[in-house]
Design an enzyme around this catalytic site. Sequence first.
Site, PDB file in Angstrom:
ATOM      1  N   HIS A 181      -6.774  -6.353   2.155  1.00 20.34           N
ATOM      2  CA  HIS A 181      -5.705  -5.795   2.981  1.00 20.34           C
ATOM      3  C   HIS A 181      -5.795  -4.277   2.903  1.00 20.34           C
ATOM      4  O   HIS A 181      -5.649  -3.687   1.831  1.00 20.34           O
ATOM      5  CB  HIS A 181      -4.334  -6.289   2.524  1.00 20.34           C
ATOM      6  CG  HIS A 181      -4.068  -7.717   2.867  1.00 20.34           C
ATOM      7  ND1 HIS A 181      -3.284  -8.542   2.085  1.00 20.34           N
ATOM      8  CD2 HIS A 181      -4.482  -8.477   3.910  1.00 20.34           C
ATOM      9  CE1 HIS A 181      -3.228  -9.732   2.642  1.00 20.34           C
ATOM     10  NE2 HIS A 181      -3.950  -9.726   3.743  1.00 20.34           N
ATOM     11  N   GLU A 184      -3.493  -1.525   0.991  1.00 20.50           N
ATOM     12  CA  GLU A 184      -3.181  -1.727  -0.427  1.00 20.50           C
ATOM     13  C   GLU A 184      -4.135  -0.903  -1.289  1.00 20.50           C
ATOM     14  O   GLU A 184      -4.975  -1.429  -2.019  1.00 20.50           O
ATOM     15  CB  GLU A 184      -3.229  -3.226  -0.749  1.00 20.50           C
ATOM     16  CG  GLU A 184      -2.202  -4.010   0.066  1.00 20.50           C
ATOM     17  CD  GLU A 184      -2.376  -5.524   0.006  1.00 20.50           C
ATOM     18  OE1 GLU A 184      -3.225  -5.986  -0.779  1.00 20.50           O
ATOM     19  OE2 GLU A 184      -1.668  -6.230   0.742  1.00 20.50           O
ATOM     20  N   ARG A 237      -3.111  -3.145   8.013  1.00 20.13           N
ATOM     21  CA  ARG A 237      -3.365  -4.227   7.070  1.00 20.13           C
ATOM     22  C   ARG A 237      -4.642  -5.004   7.389  1.00 20.13           C
ATOM     23  O   ARG A 237      -5.372  -5.424   6.495  1.00 20.13           O
ATOM     24  CB  ARG A 237      -2.174  -5.188   7.094  1.00 20.13           C
ATOM     25  CG  ARG A 237      -2.351  -6.532   6.370  1.00 20.13           C
ATOM     26  CD  ARG A 237      -1.097  -7.362   6.591  1.00 20.13           C
ATOM     27  NE  ARG A 237      -1.213  -8.743   6.149  1.00 20.13           N
ATOM     28  CZ  ARG A 237      -0.769  -9.210   4.981  1.00 20.13           C
ATOM     29  NH1 ARG A 237      -0.224  -8.384   4.113  1.00 20.13           N
ATOM     30  NH2 ARG A 237      -0.877 -10.485   4.686  1.00 20.13           N
ATOM     31  N   HIS A 305      -4.725  -7.269  -4.988  1.00 19.10           N
ATOM     32  CA  HIS A 305      -3.843  -6.935  -3.872  1.00 19.10           C
ATOM     33  C   HIS A 305      -2.717  -6.035  -4.389  1.00 19.10           C
ATOM     34  O   HIS A 305      -2.657  -5.700  -5.565  1.00 19.10           O
ATOM     35  CB  HIS A 305      -3.229  -8.203  -3.268  1.00 19.10           C
ATOM     36  CG  HIS A 305      -4.193  -9.064  -2.514  1.00 19.10           C
ATOM     37  ND1 HIS A 305      -4.163  -9.192  -1.153  1.00 19.10           N
ATOM     38  CD2 HIS A 305      -5.222  -9.854  -2.927  1.00 19.10           C
ATOM     39  CE1 HIS A 305      -5.116 -10.015  -0.757  1.00 19.10           C
ATOM     40  NE2 HIS A 305      -5.774 -10.430  -1.825  1.00 19.10           N
ATOM     41  N   GLU A 380      -1.324  -9.323  -7.634  1.00 19.64           N
ATOM     42  CA  GLU A 380      -0.554  -8.389  -6.807  1.00 19.64           C
ATOM     43  C   GLU A 380      -0.111  -7.257  -7.736  1.00 19.64           C
ATOM     44  O   GLU A 380       0.770  -7.453  -8.576  1.00 19.64           O
ATOM     45  CB  GLU A 380       0.647  -9.079  -6.174  1.00 19.64           C
ATOM     46  CG  GLU A 380       0.305 -10.162  -5.165  1.00 19.64           C
ATOM     47  CD  GLU A 380      -0.033  -9.624  -3.786  1.00 19.64           C
ATOM     48  OE1 GLU A 380       0.106  -8.386  -3.579  1.00 19.64           O
ATOM     49  OE2 GLU A 380      -0.436 -10.420  -2.916  1.00 19.64           O
TER      50      GLU A 380
END
Length: 424
Positions: A181, A184, A237, A305, A380
Amino acid sequence: MSFKFSLLFALCLTAVALSNAERARYDFYRVYRVTASDAKELAFLKQMENTSDSLIFMEGVHSIDRDIEVVVAPHKLPDFLKALDAQEIDYVLLEENLQEKLEDENETQVQGRAGTYDWTAYQTLDDTYNWLITLSRTYPSMVTLIEGGKTYEKRSILGVKISYNNGQANKPGIFLEAGIHAREWIAPATATFIINQLLTTTDADVQDLAQNYDWYVFPHANPDGYVYTHTTDRMWRKTRQPHGTCYGADPNRNWGFHWNEVGASSNPCSDTYAGSSEFSEIETKSLAEYLKTLKGKIHIYLSFHAYSQYVLYPYGHTNELPENVEDFKEVYDATVAAFAKRYGTKYTGGNIYDAIYPAAGASVDWAYGNIDVQMSFCFELRPGPNAYFTGFRLPADKIIPAAEETLDAVIALVNKAKELGYTN
């Protein structure tokens, strides 16, 4: 023409082509937090996501009672609020002028650049690729440039294989991809930090990882999108392939494992657009083809991420748990504890579907389900879940702390997986 020379030439052409790009602006765009309290409200929000190109649903519409951040264009604001009021959907205004917020934070993202490659600032794609090339020359017996595929805009998905020549044959492999993405930024920064530590550290635990495993690391799994975040739209993104009048698909909804069953959009303008078919994006298709050549060699798959501070494992398409879920839980517990060890950073998580939201077509599920990688995790990274829209813009002075605690977590994850027999 050699691979390295061709890559350098392409980087130069890319820099020239993008020098005059216009940047997207978000003047007077508002950010709202909306929450669906029942299935009817959820369906209505899903319909809004799939039919409007003036609303940006930051992570898609997935679950009841889960906060959703929505960026609303100025001309769309009256209709948006009228529709929410008519459906009695709860909402809260988070930001009145998103552009001002982005400009306030801009210096923390780029300050300190002085021509050297370090982790005091976020680096461009060219910076990182040139650094990877330099590593292959500095450590020729340990670092090999590898190409995981190509992009729509003809860039290379460039990575490195790190393998110490210590006489140990058939080392277990660890595959790490980041930046799938584009916005990020902390994900690729953390991946390159780990590359550097594997090659330069004197820490015994890191040296053990470096010397006893073969590492395949791709800091940028979505190069076109990452370049676009630097030249045009910081909050981009997706990939950059055209789909009708809109651009890009969500590359972490595009893998061929229960593709587009849940947690993705069929609207090409949506941030969670799954693509026109599984592997419609050359980035995911070519990277998957490369991974197939490593089947049987990869024992651990990691995908970085941001944001929300989660440690996640399969599956995303269903709340059914993998057969080795008890082992996943043991590894998860060790990983979360390690994240907190250095700075007290609290991570949570679990299986993707229940811990964060339904999301079919993700890379970690594909690796687990298609090439038999029995330890497949998504991290994440920082900041925490309450950062909302600007969470993708972690200040540059937080790169090193975030990367340090992530490396702590990777060490714990690998060691626990080894203890359970997954790296034999």
